[in-house]
Scaffold this motif. Structure first.
Motif, PDB file in Angstrom:
ATOM      1  N   LEU A   1     -34.821   2.589  10.546  1.00 28.11           N
ATOM      2  CA  LEU A   1     -34.211   3.792  11.100  1.00 28.11           C
ATOM      3  C   LEU A   1     -33.247   4.441  10.109  1.00 28.11           C
ATOM      4  N   GLY A   2     -33.291   3.978   8.859  1.00 25.14           N
ATOM      5  CA  GLY A   2     -32.449   4.574   7.830  1.00 25.14           C
ATOM      6  C   GLY A   2     -30.970   4.463   8.167  1.00 25.14           C
ATOM      7  N   THR A   3     -30.262   5.584   8.055  1.00 30.52           N
ATOM      8  CA  THR A   3     -28.820   5.585   8.332  1.00 30.52           C
ATOM      9  C   THR A   3     -28.527   5.378   9.810  1.00 30.52           C
ATOM     10  N   LEU A   4     -29.541   5.525  10.676  1.00 31.96           N
ATOM     11  CA  LEU A   4     -29.363   5.280  12.111  1.00 31.96           C
ATOM     12  C   LEU A   4     -29.701   3.837  12.465  1.00 31.96           C
ATOM     13  N   GLY A   5     -29.801   2.988  11.463  1.00 35.81           N
ATOM     14  CA  GLY A   5     -30.321   1.638  11.648  1.00 35.81           C
ATOM     15  C   GLY A   5     -29.566   0.730  12.574  1.00 35.81           C
ATOM     16  N   GLY A   6     -28.343   1.098  12.970  1.00 33.98           N
ATOM     17  CA  GLY A   6     -27.601   0.288  13.915  1.00 33.98           C
ATOM     18  C   GLY A   6     -27.256  -1.091  13.378  1.00 33.98           C
ATOM     19  N   VAL A   7     -26.806  -1.948  14.265  1.00 27.77           N
ATOM     20  CA  VAL A   7     -26.392  -3.297  13.895  1.00 27.77           C
ATOM     21  C   VAL A   7     -27.550  -4.277  14.004  1.00 27.77           C
ATOM     22  N   VAL A   8     -28.356  -4.123  15.044  1.00 26.76           N
ATOM     23  CA  VAL A   8     -29.493  -5.007  15.271  1.00 26.76           C
ATOM     24  C   VAL A   8     -30.469  -4.298  16.187  1.00 26.76           C
ATOM     25  N   HIS A   9     -31.769  -4.622  16.062  1.00 24.70           N
ATOM     26  CA  HIS A   9     -32.743  -4.111  17.019  1.00 24.70           C
ATOM     27  C   HIS A   9     -33.855  -5.137  17.167  1.00 24.70           C
ATOM     28  N   THR A  10     -34.718  -4.925  18.132  1.00 16.01           N
ATOM     29  CA  THR A  10     -35.801  -5.880  18.403  1.00 16.01           C
ATOM     30  C   THR A  10     -37.130  -5.154  18.239  1.00 16.01           C
ATOM     31  N   PRO A  11     -37.640  -5.064  17.008  1.00 15.09           N
ATOM     32  CA  PRO A  11     -38.862  -4.289  16.749  1.00 15.09           C
ATOM     33  C   PRO A  11     -40.084  -4.867  17.448  1.00 15.09           C
ATOM     34  N   ILE A  12     -40.985  -3.974  17.857  1.00 16.49           N
ATOM     35  CA  ILE A  12     -42.231  -4.364  18.517  1.00 16.49           C
ATOM     36  C   ILE A  12     -43.338  -4.465  17.468  1.00 16.49           C
ATOM     37  N   ILE A  13     -44.061  -5.567  17.494  1.00 16.14           N
ATOM     38  CA  ILE A  13     -45.111  -5.829  16.507  1.00 16.14           C
ATOM     39  C   ILE A  13     -46.245  -4.821  16.640  1.00 16.14           C
ATOM     40  N   ASN A  14     -46.757  -4.406  15.509  1.00 17.47           N
ATOM     41  CA  ASN A  14     -47.871  -3.457  15.457  1.00 17.47           C
ATOM     42  C   ASN A  14     -49.177  -4.239  15.604  1.00 17.47           C
ATOM     43  N   HIS A  15     -49.640  -4.427  16.828  1.00 15.60           N
ATOM     44  CA  HIS A  15     -50.849  -5.200  17.128  1.00 15.60           C
ATOM     45  C   HIS A  15     -52.037  -4.639  16.344  1.00 15.60           C
ATOM     46  N   PRO A  16     -52.876  -5.497  15.723  1.00 15.98           N
ATOM     47  CA  PRO A  16     -52.975  -6.958  15.869  1.00 15.98           C
ATOM     48  C   PRO A  16     -52.226  -7.759  14.797  1.00 15.98           C
ATOM     49  N   GLU A  17     -51.253  -7.120  14.132  1.00 10.96           N
ATOM     50  CA  GLU A  17     -50.455  -7.855  13.156  1.00 10.96           C
ATOM     51  C   GLU A  17     -49.625  -8.928  13.856  1.00 10.96           C
ATOM     52  N   VAL A  18     -49.006  -9.808  13.074  1.00 12.37           N
ATOM     53  CA  VAL A  18     -48.234 -10.901  13.667  1.00 12.37           C
ATOM     54  C   VAL A  18     -46.767 -10.848  13.267  1.00 12.37           C
ATOM     55  N   ALA A  19     -46.362  -9.825  12.503  1.00  8.93           N
ATOM     56  CA  ALA A  19     -44.961  -9.738  12.093  1.00  8.93           C
ATOM     57  C   ALA A  19     -44.583  -8.300  11.790  1.00  8.93           C
ATOM     58  N   ILE A  20     -43.298  -8.001  11.978  1.00  9.93           N
ATOM     59  CA  ILE A  20     -42.737  -6.699  11.635  1.00  9.93           C
ATOM     60  C   ILE A  20     -41.314  -6.928  11.162  1.00  9.93           C
ATOM     61  N   VAL A  21     -40.916  -6.249  10.098  1.00 10.34           N
ATOM     62  CA  VAL A  21     -39.608  -6.440   9.475  1.00 10.34           C
ATOM     63  C   VAL A  21     -38.786  -5.171   9.647  1.00 10.34           C
ATOM     64  N   GLY A  22     -37.559  -5.299  10.158  1.00 10.74           N
ATOM     65  CA  GLY A  22     -36.748  -4.126  10.455  1.00 10.74           C
ATOM     66  C   GLY A  22     -35.359  -4.168   9.850  1.00 10.74           C
ATOM     67  N   PRO A  23     -35.152  -3.472   8.723  1.00 13.02           N
ATOM     68  CA  PRO A  23     -33.804  -3.391   8.161  1.00 13.02           C
ATOM     69  C   PRO A  23     -32.901  -2.513   9.003  1.00 13.02           C
TER      70      PRO A  23
END
Length: 285
Positions: A207-229
């Motif tokens: 989310l760039g400068t709106l990235g906040g402190v923490v978030h819970t990203p939803i996986i892009n099915h059928p992948e098994v992982a997603i990384v969120g700075p």
């Protein structure tokens, strides 16, 4: 007055007063009751700061927005998510990035965090290929991919899209930055081709400068992982017993718990952390 209003079951909060300083008189109370509890004609006009709002608006979720909603719902329904959050000291990385941007050639793009994070993911995946994968839960088959086709979740006028940087493992920082900008721009202006919006093997959502402190990203099915700075911010931390100011960033990553155990998720994120905190190691070996 208060006793009378209480006996009549009237909340004086809603009775407009005409007396000095807005004081409510018996006549005001009688008029309020005579109107059936409605506001008088002298109520604030529409557009007033304190005007009452009425009505509802129904918006049909159709087209691409509906497809995005259905895909998100499907991902949450089918995938048992586990989210792991770690804080990363990116002081050295930010110093390197500033140096590279200050000395770059005219035809080179300005570097942000993403090319470095992309490289860290590529390196970390070498030891955990099961994270760079697609899981067909109906067939019970996990397909591990040798190339890293990196999805970059991007907000566009038509909603959330995931353009793909193909073969991220074969790109340096400049090439990665150029390709991220190219495919993200194509997604935003509507010129992206189908193959540029599909086939990712793991995704970054930022989310760039709106990235906040923490978030819970939803996986892009059928992948098994997603990384969120999350956003980078200066924080006071303890180093060698001393309080110092460092540039810190939280990394919020989600994994398909059917494929990736909590321990393996932690190992993967810790590997990314180590690489970003020692950025000289990103392109070594």
């Amino acid at each position: 007055m208060r006793n009378r209003a209480r006996d009549l079951g009237v909340d004086l909060t809603f009775v407009p007063g005409s007396g000095p300083a807005g004081r409510i008189t018996h006549e005001d109370l009688d008029g309020f009751i005579a109107r059936g509890g409605a506001q008088p004609a002298t109520a604030p006009a529409a557009g007033s700061t304190f005007a009452r709002a009425e009505g509802t608006t129904e918006v049909r979720i159709i087209g691409l927005r509906r497809k995005i909603a259905e895909k998100m719902a499907d991902s949450v329904r089918r995938i048992p998510h586990i989210t792991y959050v770690e804080e990363i000291d990116v002081t050295a990385l930010e110093e390197l990035r500033a140096h590279l941007n200050a000395t770059k050639a005219k035809d080179q793009p300005k570097l942000n965090l993403l090319p470095f994070l992309a490289r860290a993911i590529v390196v970390a995946l070498r030891d955990q290929p099961q994270i760079n994968a697609h899981y067909d839960d109906e067939a019970g088959v996990l397909t591990q991919h040798a190339p890293v086709h990196l999805g970059i979740a991007a907000q566009t006028p038509n909603g959330l899209m995931v353009p793909v940087v193909r073969h991220a493992e074969a790109r340096d920082a400049w090439d990665t930055a150029l390709e991220i900008a190219r495919v993200s721009g194509a997604a935003k202006d509507g010129s992206a081709k189908r193959e540029e919006l599909s086939g990712s093997t793991i995704t970054i959502t930022s989310l760039g400068t709106l990235g906040g402190v923490v978030h819970t990203p939803i996986i892009n099915h059928p992948e098994v992982a997603i990384v969120g700075p999350n956003k980078i911010a200066e924080r006071v931390v303890v180093r060698d017993g001393q309080m110092v100011v460092r540039k810190m960033m939280n990394l919020s990553s989600s994994f398909d718990h059917r494929i990736v155990d909590g321990h393996d998720a932690a190992v993967f994120v810790q590997r990314i952390k180590g690489l970003l905190e020692q950025p000289a190691t990103l392109w070594m070996g």
